[in-house]
Write a protein that holds these residues in place. Structure first.
Motif, PDB file in Angstrom:
ATOM      1  N   TYR A   7      79.459  50.591 -64.076  1.00 31.20           N
ATOM      2  CA  TYR A   7      79.591  51.458 -62.901  1.00 31.20           C
ATOM      3  C   TYR A   7      78.261  52.170 -62.610  1.00 31.20           C
ATOM      4  CZ  TYR A   7      84.391  50.637 -64.366  1.00 31.20           C
ATOM      5  OH  TYR A   7      85.566  50.041 -64.760  1.00 31.20           O
ATOM      6  N   PRO A   8      77.208  51.428 -62.275  1.00 27.02           N
ATOM      7  CA  PRO A   8      75.882  52.044 -62.114  1.00 27.02           C
ATOM      8  C   PRO A   8      75.797  53.065 -60.973  1.00 27.02           C
ATOM      9  CG  PRO A   8      75.830  49.766 -61.388  1.00 27.02           C
ATOM     10  CD  PRO A   8      77.162  49.986 -62.036  1.00 27.02           C
ATOM     11  N   LYS A   9      76.435  52.778 -59.843  1.00 27.95           N
ATOM     12  CA  LYS A   9      76.391  53.711 -58.708  1.00 27.95           C
ATOM     13  C   LYS A   9      77.075  55.022 -59.076  1.00 27.95           C
ATOM     14  CE  LYS A   9      77.172  49.863 -55.818  1.00 27.95           C
ATOM     15  NZ  LYS A   9      78.116  49.285 -54.898  1.00 27.95           N
ATOM     16  N   LEU A  10      78.202  54.920 -59.751  1.00 28.67           N
ATOM     17  CA  LEU A  10      78.927  56.116 -60.168  1.00 28.67           C
ATOM     18  C   LEU A  10      78.108  56.912 -61.175  1.00 28.67           C
ATOM     19  CD1 LEU A  10      81.398  57.940 -60.314  1.00 28.67           C
ATOM     20  CD2 LEU A  10      82.411  56.323 -61.938  1.00 28.67           C
ATOM     21  N   PHE A  11      77.532  56.223 -62.153  1.00 25.81           N
ATOM     22  CA  PHE A  11      76.785  56.929 -63.202  1.00 25.81           C
ATOM     23  C   PHE A  11      75.527  57.607 -62.664  1.00 25.81           C
ATOM     24  CE2 PHE A  11      79.726  55.726 -66.278  1.00 25.81           C
ATOM     25  CZ  PHE A  11      79.462  56.475 -67.407  1.00 25.81           C
ATOM     26  N   GLN A  12      74.976  57.121 -61.575  1.00 24.99           N
ATOM     27  CA  GLN A  12      73.847  57.802 -60.948  1.00 24.99           C
ATOM     28  C   GLN A  12      74.251  59.180 -60.448  1.00 24.99           C
ATOM     29  OE1 GLN A  12      72.572  55.105 -57.860  1.00 24.99           O
ATOM     30  NE2 GLN A  12      70.836  54.417 -59.088  1.00 24.99           N
ATOM     31  N   LYS A  13      75.506  59.332 -60.099  1.00 21.68           N
ATOM     32  CA  LYS A  13      75.989  60.577 -59.500  1.00 21.68           C
ATOM     33  C   LYS A  13      76.590  61.555 -60.506  1.00 21.68           C
ATOM     34  CE  LYS A  13      76.704  58.520 -55.013  1.00 21.68           C
ATOM     35  NZ  LYS A  13      75.717  59.277 -54.291  1.00 21.68           N
ATOM     36  N   ILE A  14      76.815  61.120 -61.730  1.00 23.27           N
ATOM     37  CA  ILE A  14      77.394  61.998 -62.758  1.00 23.27           C
ATOM     38  C   ILE A  14      76.295  62.858 -63.352  1.00 23.27           C
ATOM     39  CG2 ILE A  14      78.543  62.067 -65.003  1.00 23.27           C
ATOM     40  CD1 ILE A  14      80.001  59.507 -64.192  1.00 23.27           C
ATOM     41  N   GLU A  15      76.518  64.156 -63.345  1.00 21.17           N
ATOM     42  CA  GLU A  15      75.513  65.092 -63.845  1.00 21.17           C
ATOM     43  C   GLU A  15      75.412  65.103 -65.366  1.00 21.17           C
ATOM     44  OE1 GLU A  15      75.853  68.962 -62.108  1.00 21.17           O
ATOM     45  OE2 GLU A  15      76.108  68.120 -60.113  1.00 21.17           O
ATOM     46  N   ASP A  16      76.516  65.081 -66.050  1.00 17.77           N
ATOM     47  CA  ASP A  16      76.533  65.185 -67.514  1.00 17.77           C
ATOM     48  C   ASP A  16      76.901  63.840 -68.144  1.00 17.77           C
ATOM     49  OD1 ASP A  16      79.059  65.354 -66.441  1.00 17.77           O
ATOM     50  OD2 ASP A  16      79.707  67.049 -67.646  1.00 17.77           O
ATOM     51  N   LYS A  17      76.080  62.845 -67.895  1.00 18.37           N
ATOM     52  CA  LYS A  17      76.325  61.475 -68.358  1.00 18.37           C
ATOM     53  C   LYS A  17      76.564  61.383 -69.858  1.00 18.37           C
ATOM     54  CE  LYS A  17      73.202  59.496 -64.880  1.00 18.37           C
ATOM     55  NZ  LYS A  17      73.145  60.680 -64.055  1.00 18.37           N
ATOM     56  N   GLU A  18      75.842  62.199 -70.610  1.00 18.03           N
ATOM     57  CA  GLU A  18      75.946  62.144 -72.075  1.00 18.03           C
ATOM     58  C   GLU A  18      77.340  62.540 -72.577  1.00 18.03           C
ATOM     59  OE1 GLU A  18      74.717  66.187 -70.841  1.00 18.03           O
ATOM     60  OE2 GLU A  18      73.884  64.223 -70.386  1.00 18.03           O
ATOM     61  N   LEU A  19      78.123  63.201 -71.755  1.00 12.85           N
ATOM     62  CA  LEU A  19      79.479  63.592 -72.149  1.00 12.85           C
ATOM     63  C   LEU A  19      80.523  62.525 -71.815  1.00 12.85           C
ATOM     64  CD1 LEU A  19      79.426  67.345 -71.078  1.00 12.85           C
ATOM     65  CD2 LEU A  19      79.024  66.381 -73.352  1.00 12.85           C
ATOM     66  N   VAL A  20      80.105  61.479 -71.147  1.00 17.02           N
ATOM     67  CA  VAL A  20      81.029  60.407 -70.761  1.00 17.02           C
ATOM     68  C   VAL A  20      80.926  59.288 -71.786  1.00 17.02           C
ATOM     69  CG1 VAL A  20      81.696  58.771 -68.974  1.00 17.02           C
ATOM     70  CG2 VAL A  20      80.791  61.016 -68.332  1.00 17.02           C
ATOM     71  N   ILE A 107      90.778  51.593 -60.872  1.00 18.14           N
ATOM     72  CA  ILE A 107      90.458  52.757 -60.041  1.00 18.14           C
ATOM     73  C   ILE A 107      88.948  52.995 -60.009  1.00 18.14           C
ATOM     74  CG2 ILE A 107      90.710  55.260 -59.831  1.00 18.14           C
ATOM     75  CD1 ILE A 107      93.642  54.816 -60.821  1.00 18.14           C
ATOM     76  N   LEU A 108      88.302  52.873 -61.156  1.00 17.10           N
ATOM     77  CA  LEU A 108      86.842  53.042 -61.168  1.00 17.10           C
ATOM     78  C   LEU A 108      86.145  51.916 -60.400  1.00 17.10           C
ATOM     79  CD1 LEU A 108      85.982  54.536 -64.655  1.00 17.10           C
ATOM     80  CD2 LEU A 108      86.241  55.680 -62.441  1.00 17.10           C
ATOM     81  N   VAL A 111      86.205  53.036 -56.875  1.00 10.69           N
ATOM     82  CA  VAL A 111      85.144  54.043 -56.681  1.00 10.69           C
ATOM     83  C   VAL A 111      83.797  53.346 -56.548  1.00 10.69           C
ATOM     84  CG1 VAL A 111      83.899  55.950 -57.754  1.00 10.69           C
ATOM     85  CG2 VAL A 111      86.399  55.913 -57.820  1.00 10.69           C
ATOM     86  N   GLU A 112      83.489  52.484 -57.484  1.00 14.48           N
ATOM     87  CA  GLU A 112      82.169  51.820 -57.537  1.00 14.48           C
ATOM     88  C   GLU A 112      81.948  50.887 -56.342  1.00 14.48           C
ATOM     89  OE1 GLU A 112      78.431  50.760 -59.292  1.00 14.48           O
ATOM     90  OE2 GLU A 112      79.785  52.404 -59.738  1.00 14.48           O
ATOM     91  N   ASN A 113      82.942  50.074 -56.022  1.00  9.32           N
ATOM     92  CA  ASN A 113      82.745  48.990 -55.065  1.00  9.32           C
ATOM     93  C   ASN A 113      83.180  49.292 -53.639  1.00  9.32           C
ATOM     94  OD1 ASN A 113      81.729  47.245 -57.104  1.00  9.32           O
ATOM     95  ND2 ASN A 113      83.818  46.930 -57.805  1.00  9.32           N
ATOM     96  N   GLU A 114      84.004  50.316 -53.458  1.00 10.23           N
ATOM     97  CA  GLU A 114      84.480  50.632 -52.103  1.00 10.23           C
ATOM     98  C   GLU A 114      84.009  51.989 -51.611  1.00 10.23           C
ATOM     99  OE1 GLU A 114      88.662  49.803 -51.437  1.00 10.23           O
ATOM    100  OE2 GLU A 114      88.622  48.283 -53.015  1.00 10.23           O
ATOM    101  N   LEU A 115      83.957  52.971 -52.488  1.00  7.70           N
ATOM    102  CA  LEU A 115      83.591  54.314 -52.047  1.00  7.70           C
ATOM    103  C   LEU A 115      82.083  54.586 -52.152  1.00  7.70           C
ATOM    104  CD1 LEU A 115      86.478  56.474 -53.546  1.00  7.70           C
ATOM    105  CD2 LEU A 115      86.241  55.577 -51.234  1.00  7.70           C
ATOM    106  N   LEU A 116      81.426  53.998 -53.130  1.00 11.56           N
ATOM    107  CA  LEU A 116      80.009  54.291 -53.336  1.00 11.56           C
ATOM    108  C   LEU A 116      79.101  53.151 -52.887  1.00 11.56           C
ATOM    109  CD1 LEU A 116      80.193  55.987 -56.851  1.00 11.56           C
ATOM    110  CD2 LEU A 116      80.126  57.071 -54.600  1.00 11.56           C
ATOM    111  N   CYS A 117      79.599  52.267 -52.059  1.00 15.38           N
ATOM    112  CA  CYS A 117      78.774  51.139 -51.614  1.00 15.38           C
ATOM    113  C   CYS A 117      77.800  51.534 -50.519  1.00 15.38           C
ATOM    114  CB  CYS A 117      79.660  49.994 -51.133  1.00 15.38           C
ATOM    115  SG  CYS A 117      80.862  50.412 -49.894  1.00 15.38           S
TER     116      CYS A 117
END
Length: 117
Positions: A7-20, A107-108, A111-117
């Protein structure tokens, strides 16, 4: 493959990546069972909705308010969801034949392929 690669597009937008560390740090898909102490029992009848879906604040913040509103509709109309009810903006009852991790992945993918495209 790691979540950040899947989920590269989603992970670009997550602020606290290290907690995921797992998909469930972004959303929770829990089996709905008959629990007399549960507040949502009257809304989420286990005979109708076999899972409870909670979209975490982390995921909501990553996709933004506008796209989060779209996500609910996309989940409700997804082919892998047989029945859907919401009681709050981020808490839903769903019926699906899939396993919890499969639901979370689908669901992810939305998010990745339809909402963050």
């Amino acid at each position: 493959m790691s979540l950040s690669e899947t989920y590269p597009k989603l992970f670009q937008k997550i602020e606290d990546k290290e907690l995921v560390e797992s998909i469930f740090d972004l959303l929770n898909v829990d089996e709905n069972y008959n629990d007399e102490d549960m507040e949502e029992d009257d809304v989420f009848d286990p005979n109708e909705y076999n899972y409870l879906l909670y979209i975490t604040e982390r995921l909501q913040n990553a996709i933004g308010e506008e796209k989060f509103k779209l996500l609910k509709n996309k989940i409700e109309n997804a082919t892998f969801i047989e029945d859907f009810i919401d009681s709050e903006d981020d808490l839903y009852g769903i019926r699906s034949n899939l396993q919890a991790d499969e639901i979370a992945e689908k669901i992810l993918n939305i998010v990745e392929n339809e909402l963050l495209c």
